[in-house]
Write an enzyme that holds these catalytic residues in place. Structure first.
Site, short mmCIF file in Angstrom:
data_model
loop_
_atom_site.label_atom_id
_atom_site.label_comp_id
_atom_site.label_asym_id
_atom_site.label_seq_id
_atom_site.Cartn_x
_atom_site.Cartn_y
_atom_site.Cartn_z
N GLU A 181 0.82 -1.21 0.00
CA GLU A 181 0.00 0.00 0.00
C GLU A 181 0.86 1.27 0.00
OE1 GLU A 181 -4.03 -0.73 2.18
OE2 GLU A 181 -2.51 -1.84 3.27
N SER A 225 -6.34 -3.04 1.46
CA SER A 225 -6.60 -2.63 0.07
C SER A 225 -7.02 -3.78 -0.82
CB SER A 225 -5.37 -1.94 -0.54
OG SER A 225 -5.21 -0.66 0.03
N ARG A 258 -11.43 3.47 10.85
CA ARG A 258 -12.62 3.27 9.99
C ARG A 258 -13.04 1.82 10.17
NH1 ARG A 258 -11.05 2.78 4.52
NH2 ARG A 258 -11.63 0.60 4.81
N ASN A 308 -9.78 -0.54 10.39
CA ASN A 308 -8.52 -0.01 9.87
C ASN A 308 -8.07 1.16 10.75
OD1 ASN A 308 -8.39 -1.46 7.10
ND2 ASN A 308 -10.49 -0.71 7.29
N GLY A 329 -7.42 4.79 4.41
CA GLY A 329 -7.09 5.66 3.28
C GLY A 329 -7.39 7.08 3.72
N1 LIG Z 1 -17.03 -12.27 4.09
C1 LIG Z 1 -17.26 -11.47 3.07
N2 LIG Z 1 -18.46 -11.49 2.41
C2 LIG Z 1 -18.68 -10.65 1.35
N3 LIG Z 1 -17.77 -9.81 0.86
C3 LIG Z 1 -16.57 -9.75 1.47
C4 LIG Z 1 -16.25 -10.57 2.60
N4 LIG Z 1 -15.00 -10.27 3.00
C5 LIG Z 1 -14.54 -9.34 2.16
N5 LIG Z 1 -15.47 -9.02 1.24
C6 LIG Z 1 -15.28 -8.05 0.14
O1 LIG Z 1 -13.90 -7.81 0.00
C7 LIG Z 1 -13.56 -6.45 0.31
C8 LIG Z 1 -12.21 -6.38 1.01
O2 LIG Z 1 -12.27 -7.09 2.23
P1 LIG Z 1 -11.64 -6.51 3.58
O3 LIG Z 1 -12.27 -5.23 3.92
O4 LIG Z 1 -11.72 -7.60 4.59
O5 LIG Z 1 -10.14 -6.32 3.11
P2 LIG Z 1 -9.01 -5.24 3.26
O6 LIG Z 1 -8.06 -5.52 2.17
O7 LIG Z 1 -8.49 -5.26 4.64
O8 LIG Z 1 -9.72 -3.87 3.05
P3 LIG Z 1 -9.27 -2.37 3.41
O9 LIG Z 1 -8.78 -1.78 2.12
O10 LIG Z 1 -10.58 -1.79 3.84
O11 LIG Z 1 -8.25 -2.44 4.48
C9 LIG Z 1 -14.73 -5.98 1.16
O12 LIG Z 1 -14.84 -4.59 1.10
C10 LIG Z 1 -15.90 -6.70 0.50
O13 LIG Z 1 -16.29 -6.11 -0.73
MG LIG Z 2 -12.04 -3.20 4.27
#
Ligand SMILES: Nc1ncnc2c1ncn2[C@@H]1O[C@H](COP(=O)(O)OP(=O)(O)OP(=O)(O)O)[C@@H](O)[C@H]1O
Ligand SMILES: [Mg+2]
Length: 334
Positions: A17, A164, A272, A289, A293
């Site tokens: 990131e 991300s 967030r 988080n 962002g």
């Molecule tokens: N259990 C789930 N059921 C449905 N959609 C999911 C699930 N887990 C994740 N997603 C989808 O994947 C996306 C990314 O998941 P998550 O927020 O866990 O990851 P991240 O990479 O940590 O995100 P961020 O950029 O917010 O840190 C979610 O915003 C959602 O669209």
């Molecule tokens: Mg997320």
């Protein structure tokens, strides 16, 4: 404090990131009022090198910060507050926060434990469950474990500690699950296989230390099957609907759970919290988080703008909160 507040903005970092952090930090630097703040930057390369700058000029000061011969610790000790605008591992995960604790300098955002906990989706959910906060169900795999999926298909597969949407897949078959698990293990030694939650995605900002407040939440409408990397960062990849198209009661539930998650996770400053809301109004926490962002047009800033705190004021408040925590903790004896 007399005169301008000296702020060191940490940007870049070793994680995937890195570029997102550069964009977030550019926004922060542009919005810090020069009458009130004297900003310096410390840019961390993908290779881990730390470079001190005052804008355009950059000077290499250390291979990595902990090198004791370098002038960086002294430099960090001289500023009034550090603003780590770093996302993901080696920035948002408590590592940098630990260094700043050692340097005894005030810094924005969650401390060591809160940062490390929120970075780890597996540990974070255990703590929330312990506090009676509803979360998405998952199984956790470590390298060498047999793949398990008690949920049926589709499922989401994710590295435990990243962001991300990097390394995340939606798997609809056993073959796709195997590929998804392999991909996630490229990014972490721990992987979550998570039940697919059908519903509305909602995000909520939280701001504060001891008395955190929730923003008005927002509904994420991704122009994709799910909120993947390109939906997050490409122009037109998503639409944020504020407030979400949910009942007032559900919106209040989201806000309450956002604050409870923040407190349970030992967060401070900002976070967030990301949710799923099922038809019928059941609210589940997906993740939190600690350094979301952070451009002026990122979800976190937009949510607080809609809640009456424009971006420059948000920065003022976060810096105040950092100073307040440091002052509070300086009264403790160890
Ligand atoms: N259990 C789930 N059921 C449905 N959609 C999911 C699930 N887990 C994740 N997603 C989808 O994947 C996306 C990314 O998941 P998550 O927020 O866990 O990851 P991240 O990479 O940590 O995100 P961020 O950029 O917010 O840190 C979610 O915003 C959602 O669209
Ligand atoms: Mg997320």
């Amino acid at each position: 404090m007399n005169g301008r507040v000296r702020v060191a903005v940490l940007l870049g970092g070793r994680s995937s990131e890195h570029d997102i952090s550069l964009a977030s930090a550019r926004s922060v630097l542009a919005a810090l009022d020069p009458e009130r703040y004297d900003a310096v930057t410390v840019e961390i390369g993908r290779d881990g090198r730390w470079e001190l700058g005052t804008g355009a000029a950059k000077e290499t000061v250390a291979e990595t910060l902990p090198v004791p011969t370098a002038s960086v610790p002294a430099t960090l000790g001289e500023v009034d507050v550090v603003f780590p605008v770093l996302h993901g591992p080696f920035g948002e995960d408590g590592t940098v926060q630990g260094l700043l604790e050692l340097a005894d300098v005030p810094y924005v955002g969650a401390g060591v434990a809160g940062s490390a906990l929120a970075m780890d989706k597996d540990l974070f959910k255990s703590v929330l469950r312990d506090h009676g906060i509803p979360v998405t169900r998952n199984v956790t795999l470590r390298e060498g474990d047999a793949i398990q999926n008690p949920f049926g298909y589709p499922v989401f597969v994710k590295p435990a500690r990243l962001g991300s949407s990097v390394g995340i897949s939606k798997a609809a078959t056993e073959d796709e699950l195997a590929t998804a698990v392999e991909l996630a293990f490229n990014h972490d030694e721990k992987v979550l296989v998570e039940e697919f939650v059908e519903g509305v995605e909602v995000e909520c900002g939280v701001l504060g230390n001891r008395e955190p407040v929730a923003s008005i939440p927002g509904e994420i409408v991704a122009n994709a099957d799910w909120y993947d990397y390109s939906a997050k960062y490409d122009e037109g990849g998503m639409e944020l609907v504020v407030p979400p198209r949910l009942s007032d009661e559900t919106i209040a539930d989201v806000q309450e759970l956002a604050v409870r998650s923040f407190v349970a996770g030992e967060c401070e400053g900002m976070a967030r919290v990301d949710f799923f809301v099922r038809d019928g109004g059941e609210v589940l926490v997906n993740e939190l988080n600690t350094i979301p962002g952070f451009t002026a047009t990122s979800v976190y800033a937009k949510l607080f703008e809609a809640s009456g705190i424009p971006y420059p004021q948000l920065l003022d408040r976060l810096i105040e909160l950092a100073l307040e925590r440091h002052e509070r903790r300086s009264r403790l004896s160890y």
